[in-house]
Design a protein around this motif. Structure first.
Motif, PDB file in Angstrom:
ATOM      1  N   THR A 111       0.866  -1.179   0.000  1.00 31.89           N
ATOM      2  CA  THR A 111       0.000   0.000   0.000  1.00 31.89           C
ATOM      3  C   THR A 111       0.900   1.226   0.000  1.00 31.89           C
ATOM      4  O   THR A 111       1.746   1.380   0.884  1.00 31.89           O
ATOM      5  N   GLY A 170      -2.064   5.586  -0.033  1.00 26.02           N
ATOM      6  CA  GLY A 170      -3.115   4.644   0.326  1.00 26.02           C
ATOM      7  C   GLY A 170      -3.569   3.753  -0.805  1.00 26.02           C
ATOM      8  O   GLY A 170      -4.491   2.945  -0.637  1.00 26.02           O
ATOM      9  N   ASP A 171      -2.931   3.876  -1.963  1.00 22.03           N
ATOM     10  CA  ASP A 171      -3.325   3.064  -3.113  1.00 22.03           C
ATOM     11  C   ASP A 171      -2.644   1.696  -3.066  1.00 22.03           C
ATOM     12  O   ASP A 171      -1.461   1.594  -2.726  1.00 22.03           O
ATOM     13  N   PRO A 172      -3.366   0.640  -3.429  1.00 27.41           N
ATOM     14  CA  PRO A 172      -2.737  -0.680  -3.491  1.00 27.41           C
ATOM     15  C   PRO A 172      -1.835  -0.780  -4.721  1.00 27.41           C
ATOM     16  O   PRO A 172      -2.110  -0.188  -5.763  1.00 27.41           O
ATOM     17  N   GLU A 185       3.165  -1.591   4.916  1.00 24.54           N
ATOM     18  CA  GLU A 185       1.976  -2.288   4.404  1.00 24.54           C
ATOM     19  C   GLU A 185       2.404  -3.234   3.284  1.00 24.54           C
ATOM     20  O   GLU A 185       1.949  -3.132   2.155  1.00 24.54           O
TER      21      GLU A 185
END
Length: 383
Positions: free
Chosen positions: A192, A196-198, A231
């Motif tokens: 991530t 906040g983008d995967p 993440e």
């Protein structure tokens, strides 16, 4: 239609139809000889030996025994010195055997000494030997015999190099076999980003052992993939997740090492530091595919095109296999099954495709840099 394409299709046609004939007439060995003649021109080895792994194992064990299995080699010499088919009346035959000079007739005679031995397709044996000669593992000694009595000598240094790493069959069966063997050793790296983008990249398995005997598994990937380590998850091809202990980012290359908590008992990649221009390679990774319901493992074949240094004094090589952003961190694999580099980025000028139709170049960090990174920053952390 080009002659090469026609010959390739003819090979496939012969193979399919002769395979049917073999099922109907299993004693007919002429079919192997017929397809062998076509295969010599096209070098489509995998069509002929893809279902002959047991025979390949026997041929490899026999003809490489001088370097790989001393007990087997001594048994071969003891039995084959009495072979009436290998240079009959030649008093030097035992001396040649002792030097590791082995012939097809020696192989057939040795195999015939075992009970319940099935018939051996001699032409397939010759194809395997031809491939071993092409890869410089064996050398034909044409001055010492001809036909099935021609002995083969062994490139002991190369054989030891490949055997000790479990790579001998890779050079025989080729890229399809390599990809099948190592597909589960190429991992998805799910992250991530700061926004906040995967995102998703690729990594490959590198197993090692400390002097104390402890085994470690490391996933090698790109720094630009692993830097979002808060993440980050390491996924197997089929989705299982491996937990990690530590992530080490390279100080001067686009490289990262993810040290796993537990040892992963899968085929480990080996690093090869001396690739050449026009060496055949494949890339393996997880790029996005439009409309696909998941990230699938994609394999692309190409060749090494150029070695270069950029403005910032970073070393790369360019290759022709197509890659996309999800390939970042994936291995660039040579015909021995060894990693010669790691996919890092596409090199292009903004607007170059729209304005000039110029496609990007695909770049990889060479394995020499991976080895430097492991030696300088990673191995000392394995305690």
């Amino acid at each position: 239609m080009g002659s090469k394409t026609m010959t390739k299709r003819m090979t496939t046609y012969l193979f399919l139809n002769i395979s049917l004939m073999n099922r109907l007439f299993p004693s007919n060995n002429y079919s192997y000889a017929a397809i062998y003649l076509v295969a010599q021109d096209t070098m489509e080895w995998h069509y002929l030996i893809s279902d002959q792994e047991e025979l390949v194992d026997k041929v490899l064990a026999f003809f490489t025994s001088k370097s790989t299995n001393s007990e087997l080699f001594q048994d071969i010499v003891a039995k084959c010195k009495n072979n009436p088919l290998s240079s009959p009346g030649n008093s030097n035959h035992e001396a040649s055997l002792t030097l590791g000079y082995l012939s097809v007739n020696d192989f057939l005679f040795y195999e015939s000494s075992f009970t319940n031995q099935k018939g051996i397709p001699v032409s397939i044996v010759e194809i395997i030997l031809k491939k071993l000669c092409q890869e410089l593992i064996l050398f034909e000694q044409q001055l010492l015999g001809f036909g099935h009595n021609m002995p083969y000598s062994l490139n002991e240094e190369l054989t030891q190099f490949l055997y000790s790493r479990g790579l001998l069959k890779n050079v025989i069966f080729g890229f399809s076999y390599i990809v099948q063997n190592y597909q589960n050793s190429v991992f998805k790296i799910v992250v991530t980003t700061d926004s906040g983008d995967p995102s998703l990249g690729t990594g490959f398995l590198f197993n090692c052992q400390t002097v104390e005997g402890k085994k470690w598994s490391i996933i090698i990937t790109n720094e630009h993939v692993a830097k979002y380590h808060n993440e980050l998850a390491v996924h197997h091809k089929e989705g299982q997740i491996e937990t990690w202990k530590e992530i080490i980012l390279s100080e001067n290359s686009d490289l990262a090492a993810i040290i796993l908590n537990s040892f992963v008992n899968l085929p480990s990649f080996h690093l090869f530091s001396d690739p050449k221009i026009l060496d055949d390679i494949v890339t393996v990774g997880y790029p996005p595919i439009p409309t696909a319901n998941d990230r699938y493992q994609l394999v692309h074949k190409g060749e090494i095109n150029c070695f270069l240094t950029n403005y910032w004094n970073h070393n790369y090589f360019l290759f022709s296999a197509r890659t996309s952003p999800g390939n970042s961190g994936g291995p660039v694999i040579n015909s021995m099954g060894m990693v010669v580099g790691i996919v890092t980025q596409q090199l292009f000028e903004p607007g170059s495709f729209e304005e000039k139709g110029q496609l990007p170049y695909f770049a990889a960090v060479p394995s020499t840099k991976i080895l430097e990174f492991l030696n300088e920053q990673v191995f000392s952390k394995l305690k």
